[in-house]
Scaffold this motif. Structure first.
Motif, mmCIF file in Angstrom:
data_model
loop_
_atom_site.group_PDB
_atom_site.id
_atom_site.type_symbol
_atom_site.label_atom_id
_atom_site.label_comp_id
_atom_site.label_asym_id
_atom_site.label_seq_id
_atom_site.Cartn_x
_atom_site.Cartn_y
_atom_site.Cartn_z
ATOM 1 N N UNK A 54 0.837 -1.211 0.000
ATOM 2 C CA UNK A 54 0.000 0.000 0.000
ATOM 3 C C UNK A 54 0.868 1.256 0.000
ATOM 4 N N UNK A 55 1.955 1.220 0.778
ATOM 5 C CA UNK A 55 2.878 2.356 0.803
ATOM 6 C C UNK A 55 3.496 2.584 -0.574
ATOM 7 N N UNK A 56 3.857 1.508 -1.242
ATOM 8 C CA UNK A 56 4.460 1.620 -2.575
ATOM 9 C C UNK A 56 3.488 2.238 -3.579
ATOM 10 N N UNK A 57 2.200 1.933 -3.388
ATOM 11 C CA UNK A 57 1.184 2.421 -4.326
ATOM 12 C C UNK A 57 0.800 3.875 -4.080
ATOM 13 N N UNK A 58 0.898 4.319 -2.827
ATOM 14 C CA UNK A 58 0.373 5.649 -2.480
ATOM 15 C C UNK A 58 1.435 6.681 -2.143
ATOM 16 N N UNK A 59 2.632 6.222 -1.831
ATOM 17 C CA UNK A 59 3.691 7.154 -1.429
ATOM 18 C C UNK A 59 4.830 7.132 -2.449
ATOM 19 N N UNK A 64 13.648 1.914 -0.357
ATOM 20 C CA UNK A 64 13.289 0.516 -0.594
ATOM 21 C C UNK A 64 13.841 -0.409 0.493
ATOM 22 N N UNK A 65 15.002 -0.049 1.052
ATOM 23 C CA UNK A 65 15.572 -0.882 2.112
ATOM 24 C C UNK A 65 14.751 -0.770 3.394
ATOM 25 N N UNK A 66 14.205 0.411 3.631
ATOM 26 C CA UNK A 66 13.348 0.593 4.803
ATOM 27 C C UNK A 66 12.055 -0.194 4.631
ATOM 28 N N UNK A 67 11.513 -0.197 3.434
ATOM 29 C CA UNK A 67 10.295 -0.976 3.168
ATOM 30 C C UNK A 67 10.555 -2.467 3.383
ATOM 31 N N UNK A 68 11.703 -2.936 2.912
ATOM 32 C CA UNK A 68 12.064 -4.346 3.119
ATOM 33 C C UNK A 68 12.233 -4.650 4.601
ATOM 34 N N UNK A 69 12.832 -3.700 5.324
ATOM 35 C CA UNK A 69 13.055 -3.876 6.762
ATOM 36 C C UNK A 69 11.721 -3.992 7.495
ATOM 37 N N UNK A 70 10.794 -3.120 7.159
ATOM 38 C CA UNK A 70 9.471 -3.129 7.805
ATOM 39 C C UNK A 70 8.766 -4.454 7.540
ATOM 40 N N UNK A 71 8.822 -4.918 6.311
ATOM 41 C CA UNK A 71 8.149 -6.171 5.971
ATOM 42 C C UNK A 71 8.759 -7.355 6.727
ATOM 43 N N UNK A 72 10.054 -7.293 6.957
ATOM 44 C CA UNK A 72 10.734 -8.399 7.637
ATOM 45 C C UNK A 72 10.543 -8.371 9.149
ATOM 46 N N UNK A 73 10.573 -7.177 9.747
ATOM 47 C CA UNK A 73 10.608 -7.122 11.210
ATOM 48 C C UNK A 73 9.326 -6.611 11.876
ATOM 49 N N UNK A 74 8.324 -6.237 11.114
ATOM 50 C CA UNK A 74 7.070 -5.785 11.723
ATOM 51 C C UNK A 74 6.455 -6.838 12.642
ATOM 52 N N UNK A 75 6.423 -8.123 12.256
ATOM 53 C CA UNK A 75 5.815 -9.118 13.152
ATOM 54 C C UNK A 75 6.490 -9.197 14.517
ATOM 55 N N UNK A 76 7.826 -9.119 14.552
ATOM 56 C CA UNK A 76 8.495 -9.213 15.853
ATOM 57 C C UNK A 76 8.286 -7.940 16.667
ATOM 58 N N UNK A 77 8.205 -6.785 16.007
ATOM 59 C CA UNK A 77 7.933 -5.535 16.730
ATOM 60 C C UNK A 77 6.546 -5.579 17.366
ATOM 61 N N UNK A 78 5.578 -6.134 16.644
ATOM 62 C CA UNK A 78 4.222 -6.270 17.187
ATOM 63 C C UNK A 78 4.215 -7.271 18.338
ATOM 64 N N UNK A 79 4.954 -8.360 18.182
ATOM 65 C CA UNK A 79 5.046 -9.360 19.253
ATOM 66 C C UNK A 79 5.622 -8.745 20.525
ATOM 67 N N UNK A 80 6.667 -7.937 20.385
ATOM 68 C CA UNK A 80 7.267 -7.286 21.549
ATOM 69 C C UNK A 80 6.303 -6.278 22.171
#
Length: 279
Positions: A54-59, A64-80
């Protein structure tokens, strides 16, 4: 042998027989134990891929590295967030900022995503890196997930960050400014940098993920032991300067929750000189 000598020997024997058989670890005689990291488990999705698409489509002009980082680590950030009550947006934004979206030297070579230094209680592997001073000691991890857990422990087990948790998990602006006020970073623009990352990448949306909507696998809370590195846990341990429940749990390979249960602790607060039951 005189009566006085006989009496003195008798007293010594009685004292020795009455002494506790429990091992007592005194300051300066710590048992150095290699930090054993648990292999990470796959976490359930928190719609991180959809979020990034969605970010890629609207922003525009998003890293691109930050987008990849978010996709990889968002689940663990939510878990914490669900485990430690730290906003997922704050954890992710700090990870992005501190690790250069996972591309910093510390992150690439040491899986250290938050620039956490060794401190006096660290018994794991380490690397030297120039930061505020030349050749400072930083923690090295086998998995980046351990870096995330250490970040949570850093904030939850130090009194100077205690006030942050009164803000809840949805006020990322107060958290960002509070981190600076508590001395987490020396950069005067640190709060603004975190807030910009959160708002540019809409990380605050992850703060709305409810625990009941995420199906976490049930896991044993106890830390697995390495059979080749077992240590005698039948000890009493005296808390020393720099110790936290997390660092003590790592040293003796038991969980923080077990330590709290065995010592009747209601929170993570401990004090220098306090004696903890390890087993």
């Amino acid at each position: 042998m005189s009566f006085k000598n006989i009496l003195f020997c008798f007293i010594l024997l009685v004292a020795a027989s009455c002494a506790s058989k429990k091992t007592f670890v005194k300051p300066g005689k710590k048992k150095v134990v290699k930090v054993v990291e648990k292999e990470p488990v796959k976490l359930p999705s928190v719609n991180e891929t959809k979020h990034v698409e969605k970010l890629k489509d609207t922003e525009v002009n998003l890293n691109k590295f930050t987008l990849e980082y978010i996709e990889k680590f968002a689940p663990i950030a939510v878990k914490k967030m669900h485990t430690h009550k730290i906003p997922a947006s704050i954890t992710l934004a700090q990870g992005v900022l501190e690790s250069g979206s996972g591309r910093s030297e510390l992150a690439l070579k040491s899986n250290n995503h938050f620039g956490i230094k060794c401190h006096t209680n660290w018994t794991g592997e380490s690397v030297t890196h120039d930061d505020d001073e030349k050749g400072e000691c930083f923690r090295k991890y086998e998995y980046p997930e351990t870096s995330y857990e250490d970040h949570s422990a850093f904030l939850t087990q130090r009194k100077r960050y205690e006030f942050l948790f009164s803000f809840g998990t949805k006020d990322y602006k107060k958290w960002a400014r509070g981190l600076k006020d508590a001395g987490y970073a020396t950069d005067p623009k640190y709060p603004e940098k975190l807030i910009k990352i959160i708002e540019d990448y809409k990380l605050h949306e992850f703060d709305d993920v409810k625990e009941k909507d995420v199906k976490y696998a049930k896991v044993d809370k106890k830390i697995d032991e390495n059979p080749e590195e077992k240590i005698d846990k039948n000890v009493l341990y005296e808390v020393q300067k720099g110790d936290t429940l997390y660092s003590i749990s790592k040293r003796f390979m038991i969980s923080v929750e077990d330590l709290k249960d065995r010592n009747g602790l209601k929170d993570n607060t401990i004090s220098i000189g306090q004696v903890l039951k390890i087993k």
